[in-house]
Design an enzyme around this catalytic site. Structure first.
Site, PDB file in Angstrom:
ATOM      1  N   HIS A 142     -30.649 -19.166 -19.334  1.00 46.74           N
ATOM      2  CA  HIS A 142     -29.935 -17.924 -19.631  1.00 46.74           C
ATOM      3  C   HIS A 142     -30.813 -16.671 -19.578  1.00 46.74           C
ATOM      4  O   HIS A 142     -30.343 -15.591 -19.950  1.00 46.74           O
ATOM      5  CB  HIS A 142     -29.255 -18.031 -20.996  1.00 46.74           C
ATOM      6  CG  HIS A 142     -30.196 -18.284 -22.137  1.00 46.74           C
ATOM      7  ND1 HIS A 142     -29.828 -18.151 -23.452  1.00 46.74           N
ATOM      8  CD2 HIS A 142     -31.504 -18.670 -22.171  1.00 46.74           C
ATOM      9  CE1 HIS A 142     -30.836 -18.439 -24.243  1.00 46.74           C
ATOM     10  NE2 HIS A 142     -31.871 -18.757 -23.483  1.00 46.74           N
ATOM     11  N   HIS A 143     -32.072 -16.795 -19.165  1.00 45.46           N
ATOM     12  CA  HIS A 143     -32.934 -15.613 -19.033  1.00 45.46           C
ATOM     13  C   HIS A 143     -33.099 -15.173 -17.580  1.00 45.46           C
ATOM     14  O   HIS A 143     -33.960 -14.336 -17.287  1.00 45.46           O
ATOM     15  CB  HIS A 143     -34.317 -15.899 -19.628  1.00 45.46           C
ATOM     16  CG  HIS A 143     -34.307 -16.252 -21.078  1.00 45.46           C
ATOM     17  ND1 HIS A 143     -33.642 -15.496 -22.029  1.00 45.46           N
ATOM     18  CD2 HIS A 143     -34.866 -17.301 -21.754  1.00 45.46           C
ATOM     19  CE1 HIS A 143     -33.799 -16.063 -23.215  1.00 45.46           C
ATOM     20  NE2 HIS A 143     -34.535 -17.160 -23.081  1.00 45.46           N
ATOM     21  N   ALA A 144     -32.312 -15.730 -16.676  1.00 44.12           N
ATOM     22  CA  ALA A 144     -32.388 -15.337 -15.265  1.00 44.12           C
ATOM     23  C   ALA A 144     -31.461 -14.157 -15.005  1.00 44.12           C
ATOM     24  O   ALA A 144     -30.303 -14.146 -15.446  1.00 44.12           O
ATOM     25  CB  ALA A 144     -32.010 -16.513 -14.371  1.00 44.12           C
TER      26      ALA A 144
ATOM     27  N   GLN B  46     -31.735 -14.644 -27.400  1.00 43.76           N
ATOM     28  CA  GLN B  46     -30.514 -14.066 -26.848  1.00 43.76           C
ATOM     29  C   GLN B  46     -30.324 -14.524 -25.399  1.00 43.76           C
ATOM     30  O   GLN B  46     -31.288 -14.639 -24.640  1.00 43.76           O
ATOM     31  CB  GLN B  46     -30.565 -12.536 -26.874  1.00 43.76           C
ATOM     32  CG  GLN B  46     -29.240 -11.904 -26.454  1.00 43.76           C
ATOM     33  CD  GLN B  46     -29.382 -10.466 -25.962  1.00 43.76           C
ATOM     34  OE1 GLN B  46     -30.415 -10.092 -25.423  1.00 43.76           O
ATOM     35  NE2 GLN B  46     -28.349  -9.666 -26.129  1.00 43.76           N
TER      36      GLN B  46
ATOM     37  N   ASN C 246     -29.937 -13.154 -22.689  1.00 46.11           N
ATOM     38  CA  ASN C 246     -30.014 -11.809 -22.112  1.00 46.11           C
ATOM     39  C   ASN C 246     -29.642 -11.769 -20.636  1.00 46.11           C
ATOM     40  O   ASN C 246     -29.047 -10.801 -20.153  1.00 46.11           O
ATOM     41  CB  ASN C 246     -31.405 -11.208 -22.337  1.00 46.11           C
ATOM     42  CG  ASN C 246     -32.523 -12.063 -21.755  1.00 46.11           C
ATOM     43  OD1 ASN C 246     -32.361 -13.260 -21.500  1.00 46.11           O
ATOM     44  ND2 ASN C 246     -33.681 -11.458 -21.556  1.00 46.11           N
TER      45      ASN C 246
END
Length: 428
Positions: A212-214, A266, A268
């Site tokens: 989920h940080h891509a 998060q 993000n």
């Protein structure tokens, strides 16, 4: 895009499972040779149509994808726990195989396929995709991601996305098949003996992913491509309101998707991707509940961000999650339409376990019991929503040589989902 009020701060062991599956195959006219393939290949279509003979309702459906076959040789001393994926998958298989109720869920382990460039391009910048796949990233970009580039890692990255994409497609397509079958029975005045309003329990899982940080054109935090965002886009392209499948069969229409992200960090990347990718028709909602002390780059704006203080315990964590899931459930997303319309067609669950008190990077103090209760809250929510739930792995970083707490926390997510489905009762 805010949609709520502001938030507060094992080879021999396989024999038992295969024996049980062979009994199931016998009832459905499938050869024994087909039954033996359940852990490496897709189940034959006739097994997917199997029913619980005591109620004549279809068994819950739960394909589990894994990508640990794509091994990556990291530099000695690298801080990423690559081996955890294989450990979790093997532990999970052992538990499911040994479970007396395993025959009550259609569950097969499938090797994650590689995502295609076409699928990635629905979410990520084509130039970024090309540069990563061909090894033309800068040293700074690779350092920001956290991995040295290698051909091995290209396959792992593609499989990290491909497994989630196929888990989502498999669960949704089986859900549609079952719903369509019920509708056809009703039209033919041959109603099933079970309650017709029951929603099919068709979930999917990936023992990887949760990246989920891509972002669209760069990666960070051990994430190259966003598997959940890509999977959501693939679903919407194939089954969105204007798609050919939706026009031919309205049951197949996907109007809205929810991403529940419960990693300590998060989500993000997905928060940043959502406004740009899913703005039309308000098709994807993002909900991230994370630790306020675990930001490592600029905070992005999810549809709903819930920040928890460092050191947060089980009681605070669970009461907060319960509160916001209830708010989401009670919110009317269709202002001028029937409030009884289904709120979400598909739900993604990023099930990071770096909220565990024994995690090396996380700054929360959640116990294993707290993680299990968190999982139950999400499972109950998805069940009430009547939506297929797609589970991905997320963060989890062992301290030192003791990997046991983190491996157990990861394994419990999938095992408890299987247990939930095997003991599930129809909903009204």
């Amino acid at each position: 895009m805010a949609f709520l009020l502001s938030s507060p701060r094992a080879s021999s062991a396989f024999s038992f499972a295969i024996s049980s599956r062979r009994q199931l195959c016998k009832r459905n006219g499938i050869s024994r040779s087909s039954a033996s393939a359940i852990y490496e290949d897709d189940l034959p279509s006739k097994i997917i149509a199997a029913q619980d003979t005591s109620t004549q309702r279809p068994l819950p459906y739960f394909p589990i994808y894994y990508n640990d076959v794509y091994e990556v040789d990291l530099p000695k001393g690298h801080r990423f726990p690559m081996e955890k994926y294989r450990r979790v998958r093997l532990a999970l298989q052992d538990r499911i195989i040994s479970d007396e109720l395993q025959h009550r869920v259609i569950c097969e382990f499938r090797k994650s396929p590689l995502a295609t460039t076409q699928q990635l391009s629905l979410t990520h910048d084509p130039t970024y995709i090309s540069r990563y796949l061909t090894g033309n990233m800068t040293e700074r970009e690779n350092r920001n991601i956290g991995f040295p580039w290698s051909e091995q890692h290209v396959n792992r990255s593609l499989s990290s996305v491909g497994g989630t994409v196929n888990a989502a497609l498999s669960a949704w397509e089986e859900y549609v098949r079952r719903k369509t079958e019920v509708q056809q029975q009703q039209q033919q005045h041959q109603p099933d003996k079970h309650k017709q309003q029951d929603e099919p329990l068709c979930w999917g899982a990936h023992v990887a992913g949760g990246t989920h940080h891509a972002f669209s054109d760069y990666g960070e935090g051990f994430c190259i491509f966003s598997d959940i965002a890509v999977a959501a886009n693939v679903l919407l392209e194939k089954y969105g309101e204007q798609s050919r499948h939706a026009i031919l069969n309205p049951i197949a229409t996907i109007r809205r998707i929810l991403i529940i992200d419960l990693d300590v960090h998060q989500g993000n990347g997905n928060a940043a991707l959502a406004p740009a990718l899913f703005k039309e028709n308000d098709r994807v909602k993002t909900f991230s509940m994370h630790c306020v002390a675990n930001y490592f780059s600029k905070k992005q704006n999810s549809d709903l961000d819930v920040e928890l203080p460092a050191g947060c315990d089980d009681e605070t964590y669970l009461s907060t999650l319960r509160y916001w899931l209830t708010r989401i459930e009670n919110h009317n997303f269709d202002k001028n339409e029937d409030s009884r319309r289904k709120k979400f067609d598909v739900i993604f669950y990023q099930a990071g376990v770096d909220i565990h008190y024994a995690d090396r990077l996380g700054k929360l103090s959640i116990t294993q019991d707290g993680i299990s209760k968190r999982n139950s809250l999400v499972f109950d929510f998805a069940h009430r929503m009547g939506a297929p739930l797609i589970i991905s792995m997320g963060g989890g970083y062992p301290k030192g040589d003791d990997w046991t707490p983190i491996i157990e926390a990861h394994t419990s997510v999938y095992w408890e989902a299987h247990q939930y489905l095997s003991s599930s009762e129809p909903t009204d």
